[in-house]
Design a protein around this motif. Sequence first.
Motif, PDB file in Angstrom:
ATOM      1  N   UNK B 259       0.826  -1.197   0.000  1.00 50.90           N
ATOM      2  CA  UNK B 259       0.000   0.000   0.000  1.00 50.90           C
ATOM      3  C   UNK B 259       0.865   1.254   0.000  1.00 50.90           C
ATOM      4  N   UNK B 281      -2.909  10.581   2.153  1.00 52.33           N
ATOM      5  CA  UNK B 281      -3.216   9.372   2.905  1.00 52.33           C
ATOM      6  C   UNK B 281      -1.969   8.622   3.364  1.00 52.33           C
ATOM      7  N   UNK B 282      -0.825   8.955   2.772  1.00 52.25           N
ATOM      8  CA  UNK B 282       0.401   8.255   3.167  1.00 52.25           C
ATOM      9  C   UNK B 282       0.607   8.356   4.671  1.00 52.25           C
ATOM     10  N   UNK B 283       0.181   9.486   5.229  1.00 50.27           N
ATOM     11  CA  UNK B 283       0.331   9.679   6.665  1.00 50.27           C
ATOM     12  C   UNK B 283      -0.448   8.638   7.469  1.00 50.27           C
ATOM     13  N   UNK B 284      -1.487   8.076   6.878  1.00 48.60           N
ATOM     14  CA  UNK B 284      -2.317   7.128   7.608  1.00 48.60           C
ATOM     15  C   UNK B 284      -1.891   5.674   7.412  1.00 48.60           C
ATOM     16  N   UNK B 285      -0.857   5.459   6.626  1.00 44.77           N
ATOM     17  CA  UNK B 285      -0.436   4.086   6.379  1.00 44.77           C
ATOM     18  C   UNK B 285       0.599   3.671   7.422  1.00 44.77           C
ATOM     19  N   UNK B 286       0.712   2.360   7.638  1.00 52.15           N
ATOM     20  CA  UNK B 286       1.686   1.884   8.618  1.00 52.15           C
ATOM     21  C   UNK B 286       3.095   2.352   8.265  1.00 52.15           C
ATOM     22  N   UNK B 288       7.431   2.555   8.618  1.00 55.72           N
ATOM     23  CA  UNK B 288       8.524   1.595   8.430  1.00 55.72           C
ATOM     24  C   UNK B 288       8.649   0.610   9.599  1.00 55.72           C
TER      25      UNK B 288
END
Lengths: 531, 324
Positions: B259, B281-286, B288
């Motif tokens: 994702x 939305x990158x901020x909401x992804x898990x 590293x």
Amino acid sequence: MRTSLKKHLILLIIFSMVMALAVGCAPKAEGPSDEPATIDEEPAETPEPSDDEGEAAEEPDVADLEPYELTYFMLCNNVSPDADQIVERANEILKEKINATLDLVMLDWGTWDERFNTAMNAGEKIDIAFTADWWGYLDAVANNFFLPLNDPDDNLLEKYAAQTVKDLGEGFIVGSQINGVNYGVPTDKEFAVNGGLVWRKDLAEKYGFDMQSVNSIEDLEPMLKVIKENEPNIIPYLVEQGGGNYMIPFIDFFKGVGVSYDDLEDTEVKWFWDREDRIQMAKTHHKYYKEGYIHKEAYTENNRYNDHLLEGDFFVTQQPLKPMKGKSTELMSAAGNKFPLDEKEITPYVAHSLHAAGSMLAIPRTSEDPARAMMFINLMHVDAELANLFVWGIEGVHHKVVQEDPKRVAPIEGNTWTQAVLPWTLGNVFNHWLGEHEDPNKHEGFRMTKEAPAHITLGYRFINTQDYQAEAAAYDNAMSEYSSIMATGAVEDFDGTYQKMVEAAEAAGIRKIQEAVQADLNRWLEEQGKK
Amino acid sequence: MSVGPIAPTIIDTKDTKVTKRGDSPNKLSPKANFVLNLILTLAMLACVLPLVIVISVSLSSESTILKEGYGLLPKDFTLDTYKFAFSDPRSIVNAYKVTIYTTIMATIICLVNVSLFAYPLSRPDFKFRTEITFFMFFTMLFGGGLVAYYILMTGFLGLRNSLWAIILPYSFNSFWVIVMRTFFRTQVPLSLIESARIDGAGEWRTFTQIVLPISLPGLATVALFTTLGVWNDWFNCILFIDKPELANLNTLIYRALTSARMLREIIATMGAAGSADAAAEIANLPNETFRMALAVITMGPIVLAYPFFQKYFIRGLTVGSIKG
């Protein structure tokens, strides 16, 4: 030898016949449907079409509708185990309003392509699917995946979503068309996005910078110098490896070929790297890189731009903005409000195709009841209860109400639902409750962008991409070597590298693409009577 | 020159040979020994170091990783990521259950199918063995492609949201049938089967009590590879399983990894101006560290499967190389 070969062949034929027989006997449930247009011809089953606006007339008579299960492919950040609870609540609303139930298929970014494309190619029933210009809209339409929604013979938009069409306004409807045909219903949200600068407010105040006077990245130089000297742990100017040139007013139709949007009448198709302002920005980046304002790892570290944004160890960066300082608010809350940010708009608000089709719900050809699918999409737009159920989940489980009238809610810590859904894909954003930290004027700001002036190319898309696949692939390949070093300025000899990049892109066939886009745009302008 | 002095010399050489016990005729020169060991050590490090780094990253905090980069040892030891991963343990616990269940089921079914299929093919007195082998071999060369496979699984077999969609594709494998057939043919002497028959054993008894016990190395190889295959499978799960509670471990990690990559690709190729919402939305992804922690959690018991199978493993592997 020969006899054994013959024996093999006979056995093979028997084997394939048995297989054919077995397949033929299978219940014909999910074969690819070749005649999608004839799905809904029985007037008895569909509600009365009404061409007039007015909600009462378009409300379908629920009693006449057969029960139906809608399969909804929803794009998400993640798959939440709470989906069943949401579907259960949604079914209560849907049963009452359109006598339908929901089969919700949550797909995250990484698995969407495989799952959706395979299902479509296999002819599996899907009623509603997310799509967007940047998410394979053109390819899906080229593959004939989606139903036309404003077909003169069976105008689904008009019949079942008149209210939605009215709320969206002409800009969204025209802007998301392909050659005059709507294949998706856009989410009702901000219509234009512009670019500008986002910076650490506390640092700007500490050194007394007048950030509002900045109009270009060249103006930043004295400030970056001060930051570089006094703040060793801060990256003075953060750049994105992939490009991050939001301050250049450019509409990219295909592979870096497009027009300017600061001039509303611009129809001269140019390659991105032929633009004076792009070259100037790259030169300045190169200079800042040598001065150390751009950190040395910028082009080697693998896509950590967003991590730096959330960590806050930068002074200033380029970003696509949102009205009412929406971007800095959004970033601050994403980073847990650890540091204050501020922003300034540099490029103007202009409506163009890329934003209009930035988030849509489409009805795939495999839908067995497109009318019902359109009713569902309409409901997402007009029914605040349904939309907020999707956006915020269930009260007490996924969100808590912090204020009534106007309603404000906060997600409950650790719930998997609100973190998984993408609110900007869900119906009408103006119906969504505001989050605890959001600007109370967010919706007014969004509304303002709907009045933004339209670019002459609004509604135009370059759709013949398949004819230029070879050039496009060669171009991507050629540019992969240059794009990040040019974006971050990490080059030894700027002019030499630029020259090499242009040569590589031309060898790949960028001029051919440019000519094709220009010819296609001219044809479109003529057809639309704009030239 | 008498015979006398010669004989002791011979004995002498014999003696020295005996004293240098390790001096086998295959012994490498010290130089070659050193070089080979060096190469193998490097190869081993290349395998082990990424694992160490993954574990180390999963035990660090995100901001340290961002500022100081990766290290072999965590610079600030924290279990926060694991606490976060288990804040809603439903996904991980369910995924573990699904993975273990499907792995065990598929391995057992595969062993039964493959050995039952391969054994008759290994017997020279079975009449249609060439034809049947050809059919099976044919499927290794030609497949129906993804769409046909998808229609078969969902439309024909109706396996949408069923764990059989993960188990069935691993329940049979033509390649392992060929390996096992070769194994049976070369490792199980025909005379043994004949003597069993003379002693009055039927075909089933011969197979279960004579042939299978001496074929354990081959079976262990098939079992190990099937186990690994099912354990690491995410593709079938993505295609056929939509219910979150039926997703397996590797699907969880695949989602978390791809994702973020997918979003970054979109931003890089489409320009965030066109996809501003997606870019945010990158901020909401898990992040590293979370992804690494997930990788560590996923590794879990499968690491333990290796030593279990290992004693049969190497013997079984070489079987395929013997001309059959």
